[in-house]
Design a protein around this motif. Structure first.
Motif, PDB file in Angstrom:
ATOM      1  N   GLY A  55       0.800  -1.224   0.000  1.00 48.92           N
ATOM      2  CA  GLY A  55       0.000   0.000   0.000  1.00 48.92           C
ATOM      3  C   GLY A  55       0.830   1.270   0.000  1.00 48.92           C
ATOM      4  N   LYS A  56       2.130   1.163   0.290  1.00 45.53           N
ATOM      5  CA  LYS A  56       2.986   2.350   0.286  1.00 45.53           C
ATOM      6  C   LYS A  56       3.163   2.936  -1.107  1.00 45.53           C
TER       7      LYS A  56
ATOM      8  N   GLU B  13      -6.944  -2.880   0.321  1.00 44.30           N
ATOM      9  CA  GLU B  13      -7.826  -2.542  -0.804  1.00 44.30           C
ATOM     10  C   GLU B  13      -7.220  -2.994  -2.131  1.00 44.30           C
ATOM     11  N   MET B  14      -5.912  -2.825  -2.283  1.00 39.53           N
ATOM     12  CA  MET B  14      -5.258  -3.240  -3.534  1.00 39.53           C
ATOM     13  C   MET B  14      -5.326  -4.746  -3.720  1.00 39.53           C
TER      14      MET B  14
ATOM     15  N   LYS C 136      -9.155  -9.589  -6.844  1.00 39.96           N
ATOM     16  CA  LYS C 136     -10.150 -10.666  -6.854  1.00 39.96           C
ATOM     17  C   LYS C 136      -9.506 -12.061  -6.928  1.00 39.96           C
ATOM     18  N   VAL C 137      -8.211 -12.127  -6.676  1.00 38.48           N
ATOM     19  CA  VAL C 137      -7.514 -13.416  -6.563  1.00 38.48           C
ATOM     20  C   VAL C 137      -7.711 -13.909  -5.132  1.00 38.48           C
TER      21      VAL C 137
ATOM     22  N   ASP D  58      -7.587 -12.977   0.735  1.00 43.17           N
ATOM     23  CA  ASP D  58      -7.413 -13.488   2.103  1.00 43.17           C
ATOM     24  C   ASP D  58      -6.231 -12.821   2.804  1.00 43.17           C
ATOM     25  N   ALA D  59      -5.215 -12.448   2.037  1.00 44.11           N
ATOM     26  CA  ALA D  59      -4.040 -11.797   2.623  1.00 44.11           C
ATOM     27  C   ALA D  59      -4.320 -10.351   3.010  1.00 44.11           C
ATOM     28  N   GLY D  60      -5.352  -9.755   2.419  1.00 47.75           N
ATOM     29  CA  GLY D  60      -5.645  -8.339   2.636  1.00 47.75           C
ATOM     30  C   GLY D  60      -5.798  -7.924   4.093  1.00 47.75           C
TER      31      GLY D  60
END
Length: 298
Positions: free
Chosen positions: A169-170, A201-202, A207-208, A213-215
Motif C-alpha cells: 500500500g505504500k 484494498e489493492m 479478486k484473486v 485473504d491476505a488483505g
C-alpha cells in the motif's frame, strides 16, 4: 531429462523462480520450473477449475506439509491431483527443477500475475529506502515462524503472500513522506498510516482468492498487542496471528537494516528490543517463537 534454453517457447523470471513454457496444445501445457533454494511454489483449489495438475521433480528436492509433518519429493518423484481440492505449498530444499503439467491452459495468466505483483512489492521496498531483499527476508522469517506454529498449507500460503506484500500500500504514499529523513508531522503521519488499508484494498481489488485473504493481514500488521497500533487499535487476540507474526519480523528487519537516513542496529540489539516490547507491542507467544529461531535469521 535434459532441458535446454532452446527448448523454451517463453520464459519468465520472478525473484528466484524461472518459469518456462515448454509445450502447449489442445488445452494442455507443460511448464518447466527452476526454483532457487528456499523458494516456495503452490497449488490451490480454484472455483470452476477442473484440470489435472501433475508435477515431476527433475532435480533437487521439494518438501510440503502434510497432517503428519513434511513429505519430500526427490528427483524422479511425482505428485498429481485431478482436480486440486486442497492447498499445497512446496518449498525447494536446494536448487530444484520440475515439470508442471496442467490439462487446462494457465501459463500466461499465472506468469504475468506473479511477475506483476512481485515487481510491485520490490518497487515499494526500494521506494521506502530498503535493500532489494527486504520483502524476501520478511517472507522467509515469517514462514519459519508459521511452520513452527504448525500452520496448515492454506495458512502458510496466505502468510506467504501477506508477508511478501505487507507494505504494498505504500505505493500510494508520496515519496516525500516515505523518504523524509526527519520526523513526520501529524498530518504526514496520518497519510503514512493509511498504507495498511491501501494495501488491503489493492489486494482485494485483484479478486484473486489468496490475495483477498491476505488483505486483512496486511491491514493489521501495524496493530500492537497493547491496542495502541493502527489502523483500528486492535489488541491481543483481536489481531490475526499472521499479522502478529509479520509485526515482529518486520520490526526486526527494519531495526537491523541500514537505510538512507539511519544506520541499522546489530542483530543482538534488535533482539533485545523485541524482547523488551514483548507483551506491549508484540504478541508474547510470537516473540518467544521468533527468539527461538534466531540462529536461522541470517
Amino acid at each position: 531429462m535434459d532441458i535446454n534454453q532452446k527448448d523454451f517457447i517463453e520464459t519468465v523470471y520472478v525473484r528466484g523462480v524461472q518459469i518456462s513454457l515448454l509445450a502447449s496444445g489442445d488445452g494442455t501445457e507443460i511448464i518447466y520450473h527452476k526454483l532457487n533454494s528456499g523458494v516456495r511454489w503452490a497449488l490451490e483449489p480454484t472455483e470452476g477449475w477442473t484440470a489435472l495438475e501433475y508435477l515431476l521433480v527433475l532435480s533437487g528436492e521439494l518438501r510440503y506439509p502434510t497432517g503428519n509433518g513434511f513429505k519430500v519429493l526427490k528427483s524422479g518423484d511425482s505428485f498429481f491431483k485431478s482436480p486440486v481440492t486442497n492447498h499445497f505449498i512446496f518449498q525447494s530444499n536446494q536448487t530444484t527443477e520440475f515439470l508442471y503439467i496442467t490439462s487446462q491452459p494457465i501459463f500466461h495468466h499465472y506468469s504475468k500475475a506473479s511477475h506483476d505483483i512481485m515487481d510491485l512489492a520490490v518497487s515499494i521496498e526500494e521506494k521506502d529506502g530498503y535493500t532489494v531483499d527486504h520483502c524476501s527476508r520478511i517472507n522467509r522469517f515469517s514462514m519459519l515462524v508459521g511452520e513452527q506454529l504448525g500452520f496448515n498449507a492454506k495458512q502458510l500460503l496466505v502468510l506467504n503472500k501477506a508477508s511478501f506484500l505487507h507494505d504494498v500500500g505504500k505505493v500510494k504514499v508520496p515519496l516525500s513522506i516515505l523518504r523524509k529523513p526527519s520526523k513526520l508531522t501529524a498530518q504526514e503521519w496520518e497519510i503514512m498510516k493509511k498504507h495498511t488499508t491501501y494495501g488491503r484494498e489493492m489486494l482485494e481489488s485483484t479478486k484473486v482468492p489468496l490475495l483477498v485473504d491476505a488483505g486483512p493481514i496486511v491491514e493489521q500488521h501495524h496493530e500492537r498487542y497493547d491496542g495502541k497500533g493502527y489502523p483500528f487499535g486492535l489488541k491481543k487476540n483481536e489481531i490475526s496471528i499472521e499479522a502478529s507474526i509479520i509485526a515482529v519480523v518486520d520490526s526486526y528487519d527494519a531495526m537491523t537494516t541500514d537505510r538512507v537516513y539511519q544506520k541499522g542496529m546489530s542483530k543482538e540489539e534488535a533482539l533485545e528490543e523485541i524482547l523488551r516490547c514483548r507483551g506491549i507491542m508484540y504478541n508474547p507467544d510470537i516473540v518467544d517463537i521468533f527468539l527461538s529461531l534466531q540462529n536461522k535469521m541470517i
